[in-house]
Design an enzyme around this catalytic site. Structure first.
Site, short mmCIF file in Angstrom:
data_model
loop_
_atom_site.label_atom_id
_atom_site.label_comp_id
_atom_site.label_asym_id
_atom_site.label_seq_id
_atom_site.Cartn_x
_atom_site.Cartn_y
_atom_site.Cartn_z
CE1 TYR A 5 -3.89 2.24 0.43
CE2 TYR A 5 -2.60 3.27 2.17
CZ TYR A 5 -3.69 3.28 1.31
OH TYR A 5 -4.57 4.34 1.34
CE LYS B 297 -3.68 4.76 -2.18
NZ LYS B 297 -4.68 5.24 -3.17
#
Length: 268
Positions: A172, A176
């Protein structure tokens, strides 16, 4: 917020994406296209937007799309542009969160690939198709003062995990951070072409992904209270307000920015 054109929102079936779609309608958008993997949720949002709009010729489109599918994403964007005649605002809100318990040493390749496919590749597929359309269209004029604003505005949803490290968030966090990088380089590529590209980095936002009473909610609530200066959860509507601001004419000098909407977390 000087919103008058046509918007496209991915991840529009719930959470921040849904809040953005509602905000576009409330601010006077002529049409909104909704993309999400959940067809039922899309129909519910479409019904809500149609009832909200005060625009006489308001158009609302919906497309059930898996953001990992390059062709389906490109086709949906092209269909929107063909129906609307142009595409003025694009919000890449589709994404998934995943914890890699044990960190990178324990991360499964399939989990890594799934998160990157949705959060990074899906954002890229939509951004690329939108930029191709925007480069072909004329400038949108301000409804406030008549000046030429932009050919288009794209806002990518990153995360506080796109600015700082977060434990057990291998895939994640990487995805990002990559979205922030994609935002910056695309902003530079098209700044003189009338396309603005910015990112929003939300902190702890209370969305349907946070199941009431779950272990995740309990752990995250403690984190919010002890680590977030503002001391509370954020709402999807608070994030949507910033996103729609970045899309519209009042932010006409902004491109390449990554705005934190995190209750002060990343100031520490």
């Amino acid at each position: 917020m000087d919103i008058s054109g046509f918007a496209l929102v991915t991840g529009a079936g719930s959470g921040i994406g849904k809040a953005c779609a509602v905000s576009f309608v409330e601010e006077g958008a002529a049409g909104v296209a909704l993309l999400d993997i959940n067809g039922k949720a899309l129909e519910d949002v479409k019904e809500k937007l149609t009832s909200l709009s005060q625009h006489e010729e308001f158009q609302c489109l919906s497309f059930e799309v898996d953001m990992r599918n390059e062709k389906d994403v490109a086709d949906a964007v092209q269909n929107c542009a063909r129906t609307f005649g142009r595409l003025d605002y694009v919000v890449n809100a589709a994404g998934i969160a995943f914890k890699n318990i044990g960190g990178a040493a324990c991360a499964e390749t399939t989990d890594w690939q799934r998160v990157l496919d949705v959060n990074l590749n899906g954002t890229f597929y939509c951004l690329r198709a939108a930029a191709q359309q925007m480069l072909r269209q004329s400038y949108l004029e301000s409804v406030i003062d008549g000046r030429s604003l932009q050919r288009g505005s794209i806002v990518n949803i990153a995360s506080l995990a796109g600015l700082v490290g977060v434990t057990q968030s291998t895939a994640y966090c990487a995805s990002k951070h990559a979205v922030v990088g994609l935002t910056k380089t695309t902003a530079l590529d098209y700044a003189k072409e009338g396309i603005r590209v910015n990112a929003v980095c939300p902190g702890m936002i209370k969305t349907p992904l946070i199941v009431p009473g779950s272990e995740i909610e309990r752990a995250t609530t403690d984190f919010v209270k002890t680590r977030t200066p503002i001391g509370r959860w954020g709402t999807p509507e608070e994030v949507a307000n910033v996103i729609v601001f970045l899309c519209g004419g009042r932010s006409s000098l902004m491109t390449g920015a990554s705005l934190s909407v995190d209750g002060g977390y990343t100031t520490q």
